[in-house]
Write a protein that holds these residues in place. Sequence first.
Motif, PDB file in Angstrom:
ATOM      1  N   MET A   1       8.247  -1.385  -0.860  1.00 27.61           N
ATOM      2  CA  MET A   1       6.918  -0.750  -0.129  1.00 27.61           C
ATOM      3  C   MET A   1       5.969  -1.605  -0.088  1.00 27.61           C
ATOM      4  SD  MET A   1       8.457   3.408   0.272  1.00 27.61           S
ATOM      5  CE  MET A   1       7.859   4.073  -1.740  1.00 27.61           C
ATOM      6  N   SER A   2       5.228  -1.227  -1.186  1.00 23.51           N
ATOM      7  CA  SER A   2       4.362  -1.756  -1.336  1.00 23.51           C
ATOM      8  C   SER A   2       4.200  -3.586  -1.142  1.00 23.51           C
ATOM      9  CB  SER A   2       3.418  -1.472  -3.386  1.00 23.51           C
ATOM     10  OG  SER A   2       3.224  -0.087  -3.492  1.00 23.51           O
ATOM     11  N   GLY A   3       5.117  -4.055  -1.591  1.00 23.72           N
ATOM     12  CA  GLY A   3       5.505  -5.219  -1.158  1.00 23.72           C
ATOM     13  C   GLY A   3       6.213  -6.105   0.193  1.00 23.72           C
ATOM     14  N   VAL A   4       5.480  -4.667   1.550  1.00 25.87           N
ATOM     15  CA  VAL A   4       5.952  -5.086   2.552  1.00 25.87           C
ATOM     16  C   VAL A   4       5.144  -4.318   3.348  1.00 25.87           C
ATOM     17  CG1 VAL A   4       8.796  -5.349   2.296  1.00 25.87           C
ATOM     18  CG2 VAL A   4       7.594  -3.380   2.681  1.00 25.87           C
ATOM     19  N   THR A   5       3.515  -3.752   2.757  1.00 24.96           N
ATOM     20  CA  THR A   5       2.658  -2.938   3.298  1.00 24.96           C
ATOM     21  C   THR A   5       1.526  -4.056   2.855  1.00 24.96           C
ATOM     22  OG1 THR A   5       2.841  -1.433   1.832  1.00 24.96           O
ATOM     23  CG2 THR A   5       4.091  -0.567   3.466  1.00 24.96           C
TER      24      THR A   5
END
Length: 119
Positions: free
Chosen positions: A18-22
């Motif tokens: 989630m951190s990578g795609v936000t």
Amino acid sequence: MILLRLSPLIPYNALDYMSGVTSIPLLSYSVAMIGMLPGIVMFAFLGGTASSLVDSTNEAEENKTARILCLVFGVFFAGLGVFVASYYANQELQKILEHEEHTSQTLENLTDGNDRVVV
């Protein structure tokens, strides 16, 4: 981000994805790694304790009871520490989410359907 790392509800790999795609900044993500420390310390302590218990079966009986008691209490308090940190992190995260929801509802009440402020 640190509160999310302390929360046991979200697995590390899901949070990483989630951190990578936000659009979370790298600095915030890097600082939040501190939130992983309680769990890492507990798992390392559990591994060391298991190794100590195996080694203690080969030793003499003189300090065996005291050593096992110390290890059991250590495991208990390590687990308790992780539980308490997770509990309070979840409480703080819920407060933040409720505050953001309240702020969002307040802003919706101040605007009409066309994003104009109603006075």
